[in-house]
Design a protein around this motif. Structure first.
Motif, PDB file in Angstrom:
ATOM      1  N   TRP A  84      11.004  -4.503   1.934  1.00 17.65           N
ATOM      2  CA  TRP A  84      10.969  -5.957   2.058  1.00 17.65           C
ATOM      3  C   TRP A  84      11.378  -6.386   3.547  1.00 17.65           C
ATOM      4  CZ3 TRP A  84      16.284  -8.395   0.125  1.00 17.65           C
ATOM      5  CH2 TRP A  84      16.198  -9.845   0.230  1.00 17.65           C
ATOM      6  N   LEU A 128       5.607  -4.325  -3.071  1.00 20.51           N
ATOM      7  CA  LEU A 128       6.888  -3.788  -3.081  1.00 20.51           C
ATOM      8  C   LEU A 128       7.167  -2.610  -4.033  1.00 20.51           C
ATOM      9  CD1 LEU A 128       9.776  -4.447  -1.614  1.00 20.51           C
ATOM     10  CD2 LEU A 128      10.333  -5.235  -3.955  1.00 20.51           C
ATOM     11  N   ALA A 156       4.445  -0.766   3.147  1.00 14.87           N
ATOM     12  CA  ALA A 156       4.634  -2.485   3.332  1.00 14.87           C
ATOM     13  C   ALA A 156       3.750  -2.992   4.264  1.00 14.87           C
ATOM     14  CB  ALA A 156       6.128  -2.594   3.336  1.00 14.87           C
TER      15      ALA A 156
END
Length: 183
Positions: A84, A128, A156
């Motif tokens: 994230w 994610l 990511a």
């Protein structure tokens, strides 16, 4: 020539922030002005923008990971947090023009077109999940906790860096049918 919306190369891309030092500032009571910002001020502005743009669509996946997974040292929750954070940081760097997106020459981030909202939700949550479970699998299966962080960062980072190009393709295929402002 750029349009008033800040899009010049593709209708689903907002490139003004990548080309300019000017950012919107709020002065209270609904008064918004555009001001010239330093590099650090631009980065902070882009970071806040990217945090909101990435985090709001990620609410379902973040909720699932926080509720459904156990607490472990370098487990799924750690991988999710690292992924994230990487997604937000890379999106901010792309929005500000410091980092070019992959597979496209157009600098800047994706516009906030309402039609791209469901695409954001699906893509960001899938990304994610891949980064979280990829990193978590490395941590538990191979017993390599620090490598799991690297897996999450790479997955990511690459995934969010290709998002602007995928949004262009999605927009061309389903929304705009290939019409560009420069045509």
């Amino acid at each position: 020539m750029p349009s008033s919306s800040g899009r010049d190369d593709h209708p689903c891309r907002a490139t003004r922030a990548a080309r300019s030092n000017r950012r919107g500032s709020w002065f209270g009571h609904g008064q918004i002005a555009t001001t010239e910002k330093s590099g650090f001020g631009r980065f902070l502005d882009d970071l806040v923008y990217a945090f909101a743009d990435v985090s709001v669509p990620l609410i379902p996946a973040l909720f699932f990971v926080s509720v459904a997974t156990p607490n472990r040292f370098f487990g799924l929750k750690t991988s999710a947090l690292v992924a994230w954070t990487t997604m937000v940081l890379v999106a901010a760097l792309i929005r500000g023009g410091w980092l070019p997106p992959l597979a496209t020459e157009t600098r800047g981030w994706v516009s906030l077109a309402p039609a791209l909202l469901l695409f954001r939700v699906a893509y960001f949550n899938a990304l994610l999940a891949v980064a979280t479970y990829g990193g978590g699998t490395v941590a538990t299966t191979l017993a390599l906790p620090l490598v799991s962080i690297g897996v999450s960062v790479v997955a990511a980072g690459i995934g969010i860096a290709t998002f602007p190009r995928l949004a262009e393709l999605f927009c061309d295929r389903f929304l705009v049918s290939g019409v560009r402002p420069s045509d």
